[in-house]
Design a protein around this motif. Structure first.
Motif, PDB file in Angstrom:
ATOM      1  N   LEU A 147      13.430  -5.307  55.576  1.00  0.00           N
ATOM      2  CA  LEU A 147      12.223  -6.426  55.713  1.00  0.00           C
ATOM      3  C   LEU A 147      10.955  -5.825  54.670  1.00  0.00           C
ATOM      4  O   LEU A 147      11.022  -4.640  54.408  1.00  0.00           O
ATOM      5  CB  LEU A 147      11.615  -6.415  57.130  1.00  0.00           C
ATOM      6  N   GLU A 150       3.679 -13.230  54.728  1.00  0.00           N
ATOM      7  CA  GLU A 150       5.161 -13.823  55.261  1.00  0.00           C
ATOM      8  C   GLU A 150       6.226 -12.478  55.123  1.00  0.00           C
ATOM      9  O   GLU A 150       6.103 -11.526  54.347  1.00  0.00           O
ATOM     10  CB  GLU A 150       5.695 -14.643  54.026  1.00  0.00           C
ATOM     11  N   CYS A 151       6.903 -12.327  56.493  1.00  0.00           N
ATOM     12  CA  CYS A 151       7.999 -11.377  56.323  1.00  0.00           C
ATOM     13  C   CYS A 151       9.222 -11.838  55.882  1.00  0.00           C
ATOM     14  O   CYS A 151       9.870 -12.620  56.329  1.00  0.00           O
ATOM     15  CB  CYS A 151       8.134 -11.211  58.056  1.00  0.00           C
ATOM     16  N   SER A 201      12.953 -11.048  54.661  1.00  0.00           N
ATOM     17  CA  SER A 201      14.006 -10.330  55.308  1.00  0.00           C
ATOM     18  C   SER A 201      15.291 -10.597  54.652  1.00  0.00           C
ATOM     19  O   SER A 201      15.705 -11.880  54.475  1.00  0.00           O
ATOM     20  CB  SER A 201      14.089 -10.384  56.847  1.00  0.00           C
ATOM     21  N   GLU A 240      16.969 -12.300  63.533  1.00  0.00           N
ATOM     22  CA  GLU A 240      16.191 -12.996  64.010  1.00  0.00           C
ATOM     23  C   GLU A 240      15.941 -12.617  65.593  1.00  0.00           C
ATOM     24  O   GLU A 240      16.607 -11.589  66.128  1.00  0.00           O
ATOM     25  CB  GLU A 240      16.814 -14.519  64.315  1.00  0.00           C
ATOM     26  N   VAL A 297      11.582 -12.883  64.256  1.00  0.00           N
ATOM     27  CA  VAL A 297      10.500 -11.902  63.551  1.00  0.00           C
ATOM     28  C   VAL A 297       9.531 -11.977  64.605  1.00  0.00           C
ATOM     29  O   VAL A 297       8.854 -12.667  65.013  1.00  0.00           O
ATOM     30  CB  VAL A 297      10.073 -12.678  62.340  1.00  0.00           C
ATOM     31  N   TRP A 339       5.583 -10.325  65.105  1.00  0.00           N
ATOM     32  CA  TRP A 339       4.476  -9.704  64.834  1.00  0.00           C
ATOM     33  C   TRP A 339       3.403  -9.093  65.610  1.00  0.00           C
ATOM     34  O   TRP A 339       3.423  -9.319  66.680  1.00  0.00           O
ATOM     35  CB  TRP A 339       3.633 -10.931  63.976  1.00  0.00           C
ATOM     36  N   ARG A 398       8.450 -16.856  60.262  1.00  0.00           N
ATOM     37  CA  ARG A 398       8.489 -15.475  59.541  1.00  0.00           C
ATOM     38  C   ARG A 398       7.278 -15.394  58.896  1.00  0.00           C
ATOM     39  O   ARG A 398       6.755 -14.420  58.358  1.00  0.00           O
ATOM     40  CB  ARG A 398       9.678 -15.324  58.514  1.00  0.00           C
ATOM     41  N   CYS A 417       5.607  -6.408  60.783  1.00  0.00           N
ATOM     42  CA  CYS A 417       6.757  -7.393  61.624  1.00  0.00           C
ATOM     43  C   CYS A 417       7.907  -6.677  61.826  1.00  0.00           C
ATOM     44  O   CYS A 417       8.400  -5.669  60.816  1.00  0.00           O
ATOM     45  CB  CYS A 417       6.886  -8.504  60.492  1.00  0.00           C
ATOM     46  N   ALA A 445      12.313  -7.138  62.797  1.00  0.00           N
ATOM     47  CA  ALA A 445      13.601  -7.990  63.151  1.00  0.00           C
ATOM     48  C   ALA A 445      14.857  -7.186  63.154  1.00  0.00           C
ATOM     49  O   ALA A 445      14.786  -6.197  62.605  1.00  0.00           O
ATOM     50  CB  ALA A 445      13.714  -9.295  62.098  1.00  0.00           C
TER      51      ALA A 445
END
Length: 349
Positions: A175, A193-194, A196, A203, A205, A207, A225, A242, A244
């Motif tokens: 990420l 925006e994360c 990945s 999945e 994501v 925060w 995201r 973030c 995931a």
């Protein structure tokens, strides 16, 4: 006319009786004359290869021979040895096989558009050959979506036969966080925006801020995201994270946000964004090395200067030490002696 036809029939019968193959229903007589005897073979197979003889029964008998070479057309290749999906780090072996070629076909491997080398094995099966080529390698995430193509080349083919296998590789996520503003200021709209990568796609994501939940859910909106802060203020300062995961692992990324006062000119680059490797240690190390080098040079020069003057002092003191009550008088006497020594001259007759 009847005699001529009878003679042609006799010629054909005599030629056909020489070899059993000529009595095959696939063989037909196309032309027969005193100058030419022509036959045609349909659906040629490898068994039709060999020497053919035609004799004209005259006095004496006239005979001519020809050797028929039949090429074995290779079958379309098949790739085996890969079961989707593979996991990053697995060692897999792809094997391409084609049979029925004569002479033996040639197999080449391509990864996308670049040729790669495999190991080749040729086995004879009757009059034809079976050719196999294997390619073994350790897969990583760069192989996900890569096309491995087996190409079969043979003299009987106008263009090579090709078979392609597209690899699917599962790998752990990675990420990174991107942002919409270079210099975040109070009152501005701000988006994180994360980004990945991973297969399967990581999945969901999640925060967080400063190790806890997001404090203001009215101004901070999470959509997939993306984390959007509608109007920045000083209370938004902090570390945003973030996270995931997929079945192969978990990854996270952080962004340190510092909100500047409104209309603050700010630096030309984002002070919040830390590079993936932190500060430039190479640059700092270079500066320190230069400073240390200059310091050592100064110490060496100063040491040589002090050593040279100390030697002069001791030499002068030694020269004037005789009949001198103290060191200062010795140096003065040494300097005086040095002057007088230059004035002394010796003459030899």
């Amino acid at each position: 006319m009847i005699v001529k036809q009878r003679l042609i029939f006799i010629l054909y019968s005599l030629c056909a009786s020489v070899f059993k193959a000529l009595r095959d229903n696939r063989i037909e007589l196309l032309r027969a004359s005193w100058q030419e005897l022509t036959i045609r073979i349909r659906d040629v197979s490898l068994s039709d290869e060999g020497q053919y003889t035609c004799s004209l029964f005259t006095m004496p008998v006239k005979t001519t021979k020809a050797f028929l070479t039949v090429l074995g057309v290779p079958e379309r290749p098949e790739i085996t040895g890969f079961t989707k999906p593979a996991t990053e780090g697995d060692i897999i072996t792809l094997t391409c096989t084609t049979s029925g070629s004569k002479p033996a076909a040639n197999i080449r491997w391509f990864r996308n558009d670049k040729e790669v080398q495999g190991t080749k094995e040729v086995n004879a099966t009757g009059k034809s050959f079976t050719v196999r080529s294997s390619l073994q390698f350790q897969v990583d995430k760069r192989d996900n979506g890569a096309a491995y193509t087996c190409s079969v080349e043979h003299v009987s083919l106008a263009s090579p036969y090709m078979t392609t296998e597209v690899l699917e590789v599962h790998y752990a996520p990675h990420l990174e966080i991107t942002h919409s503003l270079i210099i975040p200021q109070e009152g501005q709209y701000f988006k994180l925006e994360c980004v990945s990568i991973g297969n399967p796609i990581p999945e969901p994501v999640l925060w967080s801020k400063d190790g806890g939940d997001l404090p203001d859910i009215e101004r901070m909106i999470v959509e997939g995201r993306e984390l959007t802060i509608m109007t920045l203020n000083k209370t938004d300062n902090g570390t945003y994270r973030c996270e995931a995961s997929n079945h192969l692992g978990t990854s996270s990324a952080e962004y340190i946000l510092f909100v500047y006062a409104k209309d603050f000119p700010g630096p030309t680059t984002d002070p919040n964004a830390l590079g993936p490797h932190g500060p430039d240690h190479a640059l700092i190390g270079g500066v320190v090395a230069v400073v240390v080098f200059i310091t050592l040079c100064l110490i060496i020069v100063l040491g040589r200067y002090l050593a040279r003057h100390k030697g002069t002092y001791l030499t002068h003191e030694a020269k004037g030490a005789e009949d001198a009550p103290d060191a200062d008088t010795a140096i003065i006497n040494a300097e005086g002696n040095h002057v007088h020594a230059e004035e002394k001259k010796e003459y030899f007759i």
